[in-house]
Design a protein around this motif. Structure first.
Motif, mmCIF file in Angstrom:
data_model
loop_
_atom_site.group_PDB
_atom_site.id
_atom_site.type_symbol
_atom_site.label_atom_id
_atom_site.label_comp_id
_atom_site.label_asym_id
_atom_site.label_seq_id
_atom_site.Cartn_x
_atom_site.Cartn_y
_atom_site.Cartn_z
ATOM 1 N N SER A 230 0.537 -1.003 0.113
ATOM 2 C CA SER A 230 -0.516 0.239 0.075
ATOM 3 C C SER A 230 1.021 0.747 0.101
ATOM 4 O O SER A 230 1.957 1.146 0.271
ATOM 5 C CB SER A 230 -0.775 -0.103 1.319
ATOM 6 N N TYR A 234 -3.018 4.857 2.850
ATOM 7 C CA TYR A 234 -3.113 3.886 3.892
ATOM 8 C C TYR A 234 -2.286 3.856 4.821
ATOM 9 O O TYR A 234 -2.650 3.893 6.146
ATOM 10 C CB TYR A 234 -3.064 1.922 2.963
ATOM 11 N N ASP A 282 -7.000 2.861 -1.182
ATOM 12 C CA ASP A 282 -5.449 3.538 -1.477
ATOM 13 C C ASP A 282 -5.301 1.717 -2.545
ATOM 14 O O ASP A 282 -4.428 2.221 -3.789
ATOM 15 C CB ASP A 282 -4.054 2.471 -0.062
ATOM 16 N N HIS A 283 -5.248 1.091 -2.567
ATOM 17 C CA HIS A 283 -5.075 -0.404 -3.933
ATOM 18 C C HIS A 283 -6.122 0.372 -4.744
ATOM 19 O O HIS A 283 -5.327 0.762 -5.800
ATOM 20 C CB HIS A 283 -6.135 -1.380 -3.836
#
Length: 300
Positions: A230, A234, A282-283
């Motif tokens: 991440s 994150y 975040d992904h």
């Protein structure tokens, strides 16, 4: 309809919802975009049924304990609304159905790992560790920490170090989360003769352990950012959420009132859900940028 509600209560819907949520996040983290619909639908269904089966076995094995504790005295088996035979049949059928769904419609690896988690929670933790040692929730926490791994393998059919990081986060989160509840319910556990840490070693000792594990949790939650799983979105969320958990853990050493442990317990649930939400955000927000950068590099 009332009977259906009693059976639904056997599955511990709120607890299972958190487990399934973490599993679904694991599915989304395993791939750049949307997970394949088959893995998403049937993986979620199979994991939910297996978790519900484990919860039903927990009701069955803990029938004596549940009758003695105020928190659990209204459960269907404790009140006699369902018989032990009905609960056993329900737990077995739900467990078999979950294995069939996962093995035939997802993949054998996920089915095998899910079966291990079911046995770990229903038998190893509930039937043995819970009654054997005050470290029960630490050792047995692995079974409850496995859902993100199951979600990941549902999509990829392979174990990955990133999935194990997610498992580690929940594993370390479990003791401070549960011990906060155990502090508040220590009289219940003492009456039921369950050797939870506040019963065997006292409340002050348990408060310090909550703090120690919270510090460890904050450090462990940095791993996704440190290992490249991440990014900054994150990391920022994890730091803020970790600071909040640290506040509650430190305040628990000298709580303002008897209800404060439940505030710690409630925050811990929000903490885990928000932490995994930050992982997903975040992904989704950084993965496209990373992919685009890789494409540009190749073009150059």
């Amino acid at each position: 309809m009332a009977v259906i509600g009693e059976y639904l209560q056997l599955t511990k819907p709120r607890v299972v919802a958190l487990l399934v949520f973490c599993a679904v996040i694991g599915m989304f983290l395993a791939v750049p975009g949307i997970p394949p619909w088959r893995a998403l639908v049937f993986g979620t269904l199979g994991i939910w049924m297996a978790s519900g089966s484990a919860a039903a076995f927990n009701h069955l094995i803990d029938e004596r304990i549940d009758k003695l504790m105020a928190r659990t005295s209204r459960r269907p088996l404790a009140t006699g609304k369902l018989s032990p035979r009905q609960v056993l049949v329900f737990a077995v059928l739900l467990g078999i159905a979950s294995m069939l769904v996962l093995a035939l419609l997802v993949n054998p690896l996920t089915a095998l790992l899910t079966f291990g988690g079911l046995i770990g929670y229903a038998l190893v933790y509930t039937a043995y560790l819970k009654r054997a040692t005050p470290q029960n929730i630490v050792i047995g926490g692995l079974a409850g920490a496995i859902p993100p791994v199951l979600g990941w393998t549902s999509v990829t059919d392979a174990l990955h170090p990133f999935a194990l990081q997610l498992c580690l986060i929940i594993f370390v989160w479990t003791p401070p989360h549960f011990w906060a509840l155990a502090i508040f319910r220590r009289d219940d556990y003492a009456r039921a003769q369950v050797p939870m840490l506040p019963v065997t070693h006292g409340v002050v000792y348990t408060r310090w352990h909550v703090l120690f594990y919270t510090v460890l949790l904050v450090l462990v939650t940095l791993l996704p950012a440190l290992t490249g799983m991440s990014g900054l979105i994150y990391l920022g969320g994890a730091v803020v959420l970790g600071a909040g958990f640290m506040y509650y853990a430190v305040r628990l050493l000298n709580p303002p009132d008897d209800m404060f442990p439940m505030k710690v317990f409630s925050y811990s649930i929000v903490y885990l859900m928000a932490l995994f939400a930050f992982l997903l955000a975040d992904h989704w927000l950084t993965a496209p940028a990373l992919q685009q950068g890789m494409v540009l590099q190749r073009a150059i």
